[in-house]
Design a protein around this motif. Structure first.
Motif, PDB file in Angstrom:
ATOM      1  N   ASP A  52      23.044  34.975  60.858  1.00 32.06           N
ATOM      2  CA  ASP A  52      24.216  35.135  60.071  1.00 32.06           C
ATOM      3  C   ASP A  52      25.345  35.929  60.475  1.00 32.06           C
ATOM      4  N   PHE A  53      24.370  37.818  60.720  1.00 33.04           N
ATOM      5  CA  PHE A  53      25.363  38.567  60.770  1.00 33.04           C
ATOM      6  C   PHE A  53      26.504  38.164  61.539  1.00 33.04           C
ATOM      7  N   ALA A  54      26.332  37.663  62.369  1.00 36.74           N
ATOM      8  CA  ALA A  54      27.521  37.334  63.416  1.00 36.74           C
ATOM      9  C   ALA A  54      28.256  36.370  63.188  1.00 36.74           C
ATOM     10  N   ASP A  55      27.946  35.165  62.585  1.00 34.48           N
ATOM     11  CA  ASP A  55      28.789  33.879  61.330  1.00 34.48           C
ATOM     12  C   ASP A  55      29.659  34.574  60.812  1.00 34.48           C
ATOM     13  N   GLU A  56      29.129  35.366  60.100  1.00 36.31           N
ATOM     14  CA  GLU A  56      29.560  35.682  59.395  1.00 36.31           C
ATOM     15  C   GLU A  56      30.920  37.572  59.706  1.00 36.31           C
ATOM     16  N   ASN A  57      31.109  37.953  61.255  1.00 34.65           N
ATOM     17  CA  ASN A  57      31.390  38.392  61.739  1.00 34.65           C
ATOM     18  C   ASN A  57      32.507  38.140  63.105  1.00 34.65           C
ATOM     19  N   GLY A  58      32.385  36.478  62.712  1.00 33.14           N
ATOM     20  CA  GLY A  58      32.973  36.055  63.212  1.00 33.14           C
ATOM     21  C   GLY A  58      32.873  35.911  65.520  1.00 33.14           C
ATOM     22  N   VAL A  59      31.976  36.220  65.661  1.00 36.75           N
ATOM     23  CA  VAL A  59      31.407  36.643  66.678  1.00 36.75           C
ATOM     24  C   VAL A  59      30.393  35.239  67.237  1.00 36.75           C
ATOM     25  N   SER A  60      30.782  34.425  68.461  1.00 37.12           N
ATOM     26  CA  SER A  60      30.365  33.615  69.040  1.00 37.12           C
ATOM     27  C   SER A  60      28.507  33.621  69.273  1.00 37.12           C
ATOM     28  N   LEU A  61      27.456  32.907  69.283  1.00 34.32           N
ATOM     29  CA  LEU A  61      26.360  33.244  69.366  1.00 34.32           C
ATOM     30  C   LEU A  61      25.646  31.977  70.616  1.00 34.32           C
ATOM     31  N   THR A  62      27.291  30.567  70.906  1.00 35.91           N
ATOM     32  CA  THR A  62      26.527  29.932  71.766  1.00 35.91           C
ATOM     33  C   THR A  62      25.839  29.978  73.152  1.00 35.91           C
ATOM     34  N   GLY A  63      25.009  28.563  72.872  1.00 40.39           N
ATOM     35  CA  GLY A  63      24.028  29.096  74.248  1.00 40.39           C
ATOM     36  C   GLY A  63      22.765  30.253  73.947  1.00 40.39           C
ATOM     37  N   LEU A  64      23.165  31.274  73.293  1.00 41.04           N
ATOM     38  CA  LEU A  64      22.402  32.080  72.500  1.00 41.04           C
ATOM     39  C   LEU A  64      21.186  31.685  72.235  1.00 41.04           C
ATOM     40  N   LYS A  65      19.972  32.620  72.800  1.00 45.40           N
ATOM     41  CA  LYS A  65      18.522  31.764  72.540  1.00 45.40           C
ATOM     42  C   LYS A  65      17.586  33.018  71.980  1.00 45.40           C
ATOM     43  N   ARG A  66      17.621  34.347  72.695  1.00 43.21           N
ATOM     44  CA  ARG A  66      16.430  35.569  72.817  1.00 43.21           C
ATOM     45  C   ARG A  66      17.103  35.911  71.971  1.00 43.21           C
ATOM     46  N   LYS A  67      16.589  36.822  71.424  1.00 37.77           N
ATOM     47  CA  LYS A  67      17.559  38.291  70.409  1.00 37.77           C
ATOM     48  C   LYS A  67      17.945  39.345  71.687  1.00 37.77           C
ATOM     49  N   GLN A  69      19.475  39.127  73.964  1.00 37.03           N
ATOM     50  CA  GLN A  69      21.015  38.480  74.574  1.00 37.03           C
ATOM     51  C   GLN A  69      21.930  38.060  73.299  1.00 37.03           C
ATOM     52  N   ILE A  70      21.642  37.687  72.255  1.00 38.54           N
ATOM     53  CA  ILE A  70      22.142  38.137  70.742  1.00 38.54           C
ATOM     54  C   ILE A  70      22.713  39.045  69.947  1.00 38.54           C
ATOM     55  N   VAL A  71      22.117  40.319  70.101  1.00 35.55           N
ATOM     56  CA  VAL A  71      22.478  41.615  70.144  1.00 35.55           C
ATOM     57  C   VAL A  71      23.342  41.969  70.847  1.00 35.55           C
ATOM     58  N   ALA A  72      23.244  41.903  72.080  1.00 36.73           N
ATOM     59  CA  ALA A  72      23.885  42.501  72.745  1.00 36.73           C
ATOM     60  C   ALA A  72      24.940  42.261  72.561  1.00 36.73           C
ATOM     61  N   ALA A  73      25.525  40.081  72.462  1.00 38.72           N
ATOM     62  CA  ALA A  73      27.139  39.557  72.024  1.00 38.72           C
ATOM     63  C   ALA A  73      27.564  40.036  71.329  1.00 38.72           C
ATOM     64  N   ILE A  74      26.912  40.659  70.214  1.00 37.97           N
ATOM     65  CA  ILE A  74      27.452  40.991  68.875  1.00 37.97           C
ATOM     66  C   ILE A  74      27.923  42.610  69.145  1.00 37.97           C
ATOM     67  N   GLU A  75      26.481  43.543  69.765  1.00 38.42           N
ATOM     68  CA  GLU A  75      27.614  45.010  70.662  1.00 38.42           C
ATOM     69  C   GLU A  75      28.781  44.717  71.252  1.00 38.42           C
ATOM     70  N   LYS A  76      28.474  43.585  71.964  1.00 41.72           N
ATOM     71  CA  LYS A  76      30.198  43.756  73.056  1.00 41.72           C
ATOM     72  C   LYS A  76      30.873  43.115  72.159  1.00 41.72           C
ATOM     73  N   GLU A  77      31.081  42.202  71.074  1.00 42.15           N
ATOM     74  CA  GLU A  77      31.761  42.090  69.896  1.00 42.15           C
ATOM     75  C   GLU A  77      32.439  43.125  68.787  1.00 42.15           C
ATOM     76  N   LEU A  78      31.505  43.694  68.696  1.00 45.07           N
ATOM     77  CA  LEU A  78      31.615  44.139  67.341  1.00 45.07           C
ATOM     78  C   LEU A  78      31.411  45.632  67.399  1.00 45.07           C
ATOM     79  N   GLY A  79      30.992  46.282  69.039  1.00 46.62           N
ATOM     80  CA  GLY A  79      30.950  48.441  69.234  1.00 46.62           C
ATOM     81  C   GLY A  79      28.900  47.708  68.851  1.00 46.62           C
ATOM     82  N   PRO A  80      28.657  48.902  69.163  1.00 51.15           N
ATOM     83  CA  PRO A  80      27.364  49.608  69.622  1.00 51.15           C
ATOM     84  C   PRO A  80      26.400  49.872  67.708  1.00 51.15           C
ATOM     85  N   SER A  81      27.828  50.515  67.293  1.00 54.89           N
ATOM     86  CA  SER A  81      27.269  50.350  65.867  1.00 54.89           C
ATOM     87  C   SER A  81      27.524  50.063  64.735  1.00 54.89           C
ATOM     88  N   ALA A  82      27.604  47.876  65.539  1.00 59.55           N
ATOM     89  CA  ALA A  82      27.165  47.079  65.026  1.00 59.55           C
ATOM     90  C   ALA A  82      25.920  47.189  63.435  1.00 59.55           C
TER      91      ALA A  82
END
Length: 82
Positions: A52-67, A69-82
């Motif tokens: 939900d957080f990724a969707d609200e912030n425009g972060v694509s999680l296509t193909g990611l299933k494990r937590k 990986q998802i956290v890493a994708a969000i942090e890569k897109e929005l920064g580690p303080s997301a």
């Protein structure tokens, strides 16, 4: 009586009546001299919450299933303080 509050995001300072101060505090305002309330990190969220957080912030999680990986994708897109 009145309470002075500070918004850490906008750096605004306001003075409000004591009877409404707690409603401001619940919205993120803090009393000067106190620390900003700590926000929970991404690791504390469930996978559905992270999606939900990724969707609200425009972060694509296509193909990611494990937590991690998802956290890493969000942090890569929005920064580690997301």
């Amino acid at each position: 009586m009145a309470t002075t509050l500070h918004d850490p995001d906008t750096r605004r300072t306001i003075t409000v009546p004591d009877d409404v101060a707690e409603s401001y505090v619940s919205q993120g305002w803090v009393r000067p001299g106190t620390s900003t309330p700590a926000e929970p990190g991404l690791d504390s969220l469930t996978i559905p919450q992270l999606r939900d957080f990724a969707d609200e912030n425009g972060v694509s999680l296509t193909g990611l299933k494990r937590k991690p990986q998802i956290v890493a994708a969000i942090e890569k897109e929005l920064g580690p303080s997301a």
